[in-house]
Design an enzyme around this catalytic site. Structure first.
Site, mmCIF file in Angstrom:
data_model
loop_
_atom_site.group_PDB
_atom_site.id
_atom_site.type_symbol
_atom_site.label_atom_id
_atom_site.label_comp_id
_atom_site.label_asym_id
_atom_site.label_seq_id
_atom_site.Cartn_x
_atom_site.Cartn_y
_atom_site.Cartn_z
ATOM 1 N N LYS A 93 0.863 -1.189 0.000
ATOM 2 C CA LYS A 93 0.000 0.000 0.000
ATOM 3 C C LYS A 93 0.888 1.224 0.000
ATOM 4 C CE LYS A 93 -3.893 2.179 0.255
ATOM 5 N NZ LYS A 93 -3.447 2.863 -1.009
ATOM 6 N N GLN A 114 7.320 3.856 3.833
ATOM 7 C CA GLN A 114 5.915 3.445 3.876
ATOM 8 C C GLN A 114 5.718 2.180 4.711
ATOM 9 O OE1 GLN A 114 3.940 5.539 1.513
ATOM 10 N NE2 GLN A 114 2.270 4.949 2.848
ATOM 11 N N LYS A 117 5.585 3.372 8.326
ATOM 12 C CA LYS A 117 4.424 4.244 8.495
ATOM 13 C C LYS A 117 3.142 3.415 8.561
ATOM 14 C CE LYS A 117 4.164 7.506 5.425
ATOM 15 N NZ LYS A 117 3.811 8.397 4.279
ATOM 16 N N LYS A 129 5.398 1.678 -3.120
ATOM 17 C CA LYS A 129 5.330 3.034 -3.688
ATOM 18 C C LYS A 129 5.569 2.948 -5.179
ATOM 19 C CE LYS A 129 4.784 7.329 -2.315
ATOM 20 N NZ LYS A 129 4.103 7.849 -1.099
ATOM 21 N N GLY A 168 -2.672 8.302 -4.285
ATOM 22 C CA GLY A 168 -1.994 9.494 -4.794
ATOM 23 C C GLY A 168 -0.743 9.862 -4.006
ATOM 24 N N ASP A 169 -0.003 10.779 -4.550
ATOM 25 C CA ASP A 169 1.159 11.411 -3.903
ATOM 26 C C ASP A 169 1.406 12.685 -4.721
ATOM 27 O OD1 ASP A 169 3.378 10.654 -1.767
ATOM 28 O OD2 ASP A 169 4.455 11.544 -3.428
ATOM 29 N N THR A 213 -4.441 13.474 5.148
ATOM 30 C CA THR A 213 -3.010 13.581 5.478
ATOM 31 C C THR A 213 -2.748 14.884 6.243
ATOM 32 O OG1 THR A 213 -2.550 12.409 3.429
ATOM 33 C CG2 THR A 213 -0.675 13.403 4.565
ATOM 34 N N ASN A 244 -2.000 19.049 -1.770
ATOM 35 C CA ASN A 244 -3.022 18.361 -0.985
ATOM 36 C C ASN A 244 -2.698 18.379 0.508
ATOM 37 O OD1 ASN A 244 -3.591 15.349 0.236
ATOM 38 N ND2 ASN A 244 -5.365 16.243 -0.775
ATOM 39 N N SER A 381 -6.814 5.744 3.755
ATOM 40 C CA SER A 381 -6.878 4.847 2.602
ATOM 41 C C SER A 381 -7.289 3.445 3.049
ATOM 42 C CB SER A 381 -5.516 4.757 1.907
ATOM 43 O OG SER A 381 -5.298 5.861 1.068
#
Ligand code: NDP
Ligand code: 2IT
Length: 449
Positions: A93, A114, A117, A129, A168-169, A213, A244, A381
């Protein structure tokens, strides 16, 4: 730089050698290994069966060609990446980034962060990622669509609800996720909503994912401030970026009573001593996709724009770096400390350089590392996946309440771990160890795979 435990130095040496030239990946691994010395000293079992070596090696790395046709009929070629780093806790993810600076090393650093996290959220998600060196700046909506479609024509064979779930990123928001979901649906002939998160509400998206976020970062920092009987109330806050994460970090900080005095984009920053007008920022950035320099032109008196320069020279009590990696240097940290910064919360991934982190540590500044402070996005998410699995759609209030609980939980677990390891208030150590232990436990139970 901090010392690395002598048992872990050989692991870092192999990472450096095997991933030559990938500076950001080296930086991310080094920081985690610096924290793990304390863990292997206390629990040598975690250093057995090459467990740490395995965590540093992605399970799978995919690199592919992305051909597409621009509005002039010219064929363009970009490079696509997906790094499926660790699936001990759940399907891979993590987001997808479209930015000209994207390369394998950047995607690997993001994928590595990630893992920890996602573990910190306590939810069942592994780490991955992806991205491309595609530059969306100045591209028409049709060009963006064609690029997203071509990207998904290759990516679709590597992802899936139970395999790998992108989101997204930088450079990838609701519009791009929509185009990618459309192509995935067409290629597979399945309405598999949970293959992507950050979708529009009509396609099974979650309420509050857009805000998650930034809101999460503000919740984390508010709780961190409360450990010193402080809060956002009446504080001067500087936020880098106007994407964002930055926009919704500003929104929640404002709700908490802060005064935002500056924000930026990749060209420069604006200072507004009357307090940044967030509606105007949203209009410029979310609706018109224009430059932040326009803010000063439209606002007039009290606001000014500085081309280039460092936003961290603007005096503030709370700094929220929400743009990109290594955007806050050792020099910037010293300027913030000199100007009386109380807390720093990383909305972006690894925005502070190691020198900056060290300076904050020495000054006793409250410092929330990205893998803890920005985990609210990926946590929400996971809530979106949960809603998709049960074909449900929660209210904004319910979703935000879960997000707030998750952020408080992450904060408290990091704080407790830091204390347990004799470093109260060290959220870097707390986050790295807490995340690592959860992944390590899951990996050990799976055997050598
Ligand atoms: P956006 O694309 O929405 O916004 C990015 C912002 O950062 C823009 O203001 C952009 O300016 C600026 N920026 C990007 N690259 C650079 C650069 N090289 N130098 C200076 N400024 C730059 O991205 P997000 O807000 O989604 O992401 C921001 C950060 O937060 C990233 O580090 C991302 O990995 C991280 N993050 C994102 C999450 C999410 O859910 N979206 C979750 C957790 C972390 P310009 O418009 O000029 O390009
Ligand atoms: O860095 C991140 O955590 C993200 N870009 C969000 C990932 C996600 O899967 O929501």
């Amino acid at each position: 730089m901090n010392q690395i435990d002598e048992k872990l130095q050989p692991i870092l040496n192999v990472v450096l050698q095997r991933n030559a030239g990938e500076a950001e990946f080296h930086q991310a691994v080094r920081e985690v290994l610096e924290s793990l010395g304390h863990v292997v000293a206390k629990h040598p079992g975690y250093a057995e069966d090459a467990l740490i070596e395995r965590i540093c090696e992605p399970e799978r790395q995919i690199i592919f060609r992305v051909p597409w046709i621009d509005d002039n009929g010219q064929v363009q070629i970009n490079r696509g990446f997906r790094v499926q780093f660790n699936s001990a806790l759940g399907p891979y993810k993590g987001g997808i980034r479209f930015h000209p600076s994207v390369n394998l090393g950047i995607v690997k650093f993001l994928g590595f962060e990630q893992i920890f996290k996602n573990a910190l959220t306590g939810l069942p998600i592994g780490g991955g990622k992806g991205g491309s060196d595609f530059d969306p700046r100045g591209r028409s909506d049709r060009e963006i669509m064609r690029f997203c479609q071509s990207f998904m024509i290759e990516l679709h064979r590597h992802v899936g609800e139970y395999t790998d779930v992108p989101a997204g990123d930088i450079g990838v928001g609701g519009r791009e996720i929509g185009y990618m979901f459309g192509m995935y649906k067409r290629l597979t002939n399945r309405y598999e909503a949970a293959v992507l998160t950050g979708k529009a509400l009509v396609h099974g998206g979650s309420r509050a994912r857009t805000e998650a976020t930034g809101y999460g970062t503000a919740y984390f920092v508010q709780r961190m401030l409360s450990t010193r009987s402080e809060s956002f109330e009446g504080r001067r806050v500087v936020v880098s970026g106007t994407g964002n994460v930055a926009i919704y970090a500003m929104e929640k900080a404002l709700e908490f009573g802060a005064k935002i005095v500056a924000c930026s984009d990749s060209n420069g920053y604006v200072v507004d001593e009357n307090g940044i007008d967030l509606d105007l920022v949203k209009q410029i950035k979310e609706v018109r996709r224009a430059r932040i320099s326009e803010y000063a032109q439209l606002k007039g008196k009290g606001a000014h724009y500085i081309d280039g320069g460092s936003i961290w020279d603007v005096p503030c009590e709370v700094a929220l770096p929400c743009a990109t990696q290594n955007e806050l240097s050792g020099r910037d940290a010293k300027a913030l400390i000199k100007n009386g910064v109380v807390a720093v919360g990383e909305g972006a991934n690894m925005p502070s350089t190691p020198e900056a982190v060290q300076a904050f540590r020495e000054a006793g500044t409250l410092f929330a590392p990205g893998k803890a402070a920005n985990a609210g996005g990926v946590a929400t998410s996971a809530l979106e996946m949960q809603q998709n699995a049960s074909r449900d759609s929660w209210t904004f209030e319910r979703t935000e309440e879960r997000l707030a609980e998750i952020m408080d939980g992450i904060h408290d677990r990091c704080a407790r771990t830091a204390e347990e390891y004799g470093a109260p208030g060290d959220y870097v150590l707390g986050a790295n160890i807490t995340g690592f232990v959860r992944v390590a436990e899951a990996m050990r139970a799976l055997g050598v795979v």
